[in-house]
Design a protein around this motif. Structure first.
Motif, PDB file in Angstrom:
ATOM      1  N   GLU A  59      -4.509  -9.045   6.010  1.00 51.46           N
ATOM      2  CA  GLU A  59      -4.860  -9.370   4.626  1.00 51.46           C
ATOM      3  C   GLU A  59      -4.100 -10.633   4.222  1.00 51.46           C
ATOM      4  N   TYR A  85      -0.070   9.069  -8.904  1.00 52.12           N
ATOM      5  CA  TYR A  85      -0.390   8.947  -7.475  1.00 52.12           C
ATOM      6  C   TYR A  85      -0.050  10.218  -6.690  1.00 52.12           C
ATOM      7  N   GLN A 127      -8.392   1.208  -9.578  1.00 47.23           N
ATOM      8  CA  GLN A 127      -9.797   1.593  -9.816  1.00 47.23           C
ATOM      9  C   GLN A 127     -10.388   2.268  -8.581  1.00 47.23           C
ATOM     10  N   ARG A 128      -9.975   1.776  -7.394  1.00 46.72           N
ATOM     11  CA  ARG A 128     -10.443   2.396  -6.140  1.00 46.72           C
ATOM     12  C   ARG A 128      -9.899   3.826  -6.022  1.00 46.72           C
ATOM     13  N   ARG A 129      -8.602   3.978  -6.359  1.00 42.92           N
ATOM     14  CA  ARG A 129      -8.010   5.329  -6.302  1.00 42.92           C
ATOM     15  C   ARG A 129      -8.748   6.279  -7.253  1.00 42.92           C
ATOM     16  N   SER A 183       0.835  -1.198   0.000  1.00 44.48           N
ATOM     17  CA  SER A 183       0.000   0.000   0.000  1.00 44.48           C
ATOM     18  C   SER A 183       0.874   1.254   0.000  1.00 44.48           C
ATOM     19  N   SER A 238      -5.937  -2.753 -12.251  1.00 47.81           N
ATOM     20  CA  SER A 238      -5.895  -3.241 -10.862  1.00 47.81           C
ATOM     21  C   SER A 238      -7.034  -2.637 -10.041  1.00 47.81           C
ATOM     22  N   ARG A 239      -7.535  -3.449  -9.076  1.00 44.76           N
ATOM     23  CA  ARG A 239      -8.634  -2.969  -8.226  1.00 44.76           C
ATOM     24  C   ARG A 239      -8.182  -1.768  -7.404  1.00 44.76           C
ATOM     25  N   VAL A 240      -6.900  -1.788  -7.008  1.00 44.15           N
ATOM     26  CA  VAL A 240      -6.363  -0.679  -6.210  1.00 44.15           C
ATOM     27  C   VAL A 240      -6.443   0.616  -7.018  1.00 44.15           C
ATOM     28  N   ARG A 253     -11.838   6.037  -8.361  1.00 39.13           N
ATOM     29  CA  ARG A 253     -13.187   6.345  -7.845  1.00 39.13           C
ATOM     30  C   ARG A 253     -13.106   7.401  -6.752  1.00 39.13           C
ATOM     31  N   MET A 254     -12.093   7.267  -5.901  1.00 34.91           N
ATOM     32  CA  MET A 254     -11.949   8.232  -4.793  1.00 34.91           C
ATOM     33  C   MET A 254     -11.727   9.638  -5.318  1.00 34.91           C
ATOM     34  N   THR A 258     -14.752  11.178  -6.835  1.00 35.23           N
ATOM     35  CA  THR A 258     -15.746  11.644  -5.862  1.00 35.23           C
ATOM     36  C   THR A 258     -15.433  13.045  -5.376  1.00 35.23           C
TER      37      THR A 258
END
Ligand code: F6P
Length: 359
Positions: A310, A183, A344-346, A142, A340-342, A348-349, A352
């Motif tokens: 995890e 990032y 895609q999460r970033r 992470s 990567s899901r990570v 989406r964040m 928002t």
């Protein structure tokens, strides 16, 4: 295990020294001689290897310079982006230089960890990687060493730029490092109070970027809104340069209330500086667990900083887990191509918050 080597490779990152120090101190404490490779993989190919521990009676002690480097940015061992190591012949020479060693710790980013994987799989060499790159684009972890300090540097620079921007009612486009990864731009935007953020992964055309920046500047400096500064953080990976962007925006803003937009490229400033608490702590704990992994007989793995509980192979540190370097390479590629899901999460964040940044 009686002799291990450690090297730093690729772009330096604040906290690399903390990781080296941990490897050396823990090694010394366990009676393992630790050697430092100078200048990354290039130095390994050329056998530029020096002891980082010395004997006092029957005890091993870390070199004082290693201890003192804890608070210094950069890397006390030096680094390189080695073209020779990309070739099998270079890797064979590197393996030859390690013939008398029981293992190697590689501290670096994606390219360096891919090199570590090649060395571990092509030769009889135990290799453990430690993720270090301000770009935070390494799979399975992470956080990479250096990210926290780099973000603090960006926030501090933006706050200084904001002081002068407010005095003149100006807009600034601040470019931050990240050739392939947005990032740093994404993560610093909220903390720096940016009005907009631009990064490669958004996939916007040059025209769309120019239009969006022009709109943010116009809306923010609208007399009813009354802002005194506009801050736009742009990642290096966006193909439109900061200067070209600003020139285009200024052309289109001509006559709009005397407002001016300026560009500043923070560049390598972001990579330097004394490591933050976080980078020293993470560097130290990853260094400790890298040595543990080697003495457990592990190879071709990376120690990763993860939320506790995890998956992954557990270590005595609940935040540190081990992943095969092959899996790290796959996850890193997925971070960069957006699958990567990570990632895609970033995304989406950031989507928002994007709508409210400019308010
Ligand atoms: O370390 C990663 C990185 O900082 C990228 O963000 C940047 O594009 C690159 O290194 C610059 O590397 P160099 O100093 O070798 O040009």
């Amino acid at each position: 295990m009686s002799r291990v080597a450690v090297l730093t490779s690729g772009g330096d990152a604040p906290g690399m020294n903390a990781a080296i120090r941990a490897v050396v101190k823990v090694g010394a404490g366990r009676g393992v001689e630790v050697f430092g490779v100078e200048g990354g993989y290039d130095g390994l190919i050329e056998s530029r290897i020096r002891p980082l521990t010395y004997s006092v009676g029957d005890r091993l002690m870390p070199e004082r310079a290693v201890d003192l480097a804890l608070g210094e940015g950069g890397t006390l061992l030096g680094s390189s982006r080695s073209a020779a190591f990309m070739e099998a012949e270079g890797r064979a020479r590197a393996a030859g230089a390690l013939a008398d060693f029981d293992g190697l710790v590689v501290i670096g980013g994606n390219g360096s960890l891919a090199g570590a994987h090649a060395l571990a799989t092509e030769h009889e060499m135990r290799v453990i990687g430690i993720p270090a790159s301000i770009d935070n684009d390494i799979g399975c972890t992470s956080l990479a060493i250096g990210v926290d300090t780099a973000l603090n540097t960006i926030v501090d620079a933006c706050s200084k730029i904001s002081d002068t921007a407010r005095a003149h009612r100006r807009a600034f486009v601040v470019e931050v490092m990240g050739r392939q990864s947005g990032y740093l731009a994404m993560a610093s935007a909220v903390a720096a109070g940016a009005d907009a953020v631009l990064f490669r992964e958004q996939g916007r055309s040059a025209e769309a970027i120019i239009e969006s920046v022009e709109a943010v500047v116009r809306e923010s400096f609208d007399s009813d809104v009354g802002k005194r500064r506009v801050l736009i953080i742009k990642a290096e990976g966006v193909l439109l340069s900061a200067t070209d962007l600003v020139r285009e925006v200024n052309d289109r803003l001509a006559g709009f209330g005397g407002v001016e937009t300026r560009a500043i490229v923070l560049g390598h400033l972001i990579r330097g500086g004394s490591p933050s608490y976080m980078d020293r702590m993470v560097g130290g704990r990853l260094g400790l667990m890298a040595l543990h992994a080697l003495s457990d007989g592990a190879t071709d793995e990376m120690v990763a900083w993860r939320p506790p509980l995890e998956d992954g192979i557990e270590t005595p540190d609940s935040r540190v887990q081990r992943f095969s370097l092959g899996r790290v390479a796959e996850e890193s590629a997925a971070l960069l191509d957006g699958s990567s899901r990570v990632m895609q999460r970033r995304m989406r964040m950031i989507e928002t918050v994007e709508g409210v940044l400019a308010l």
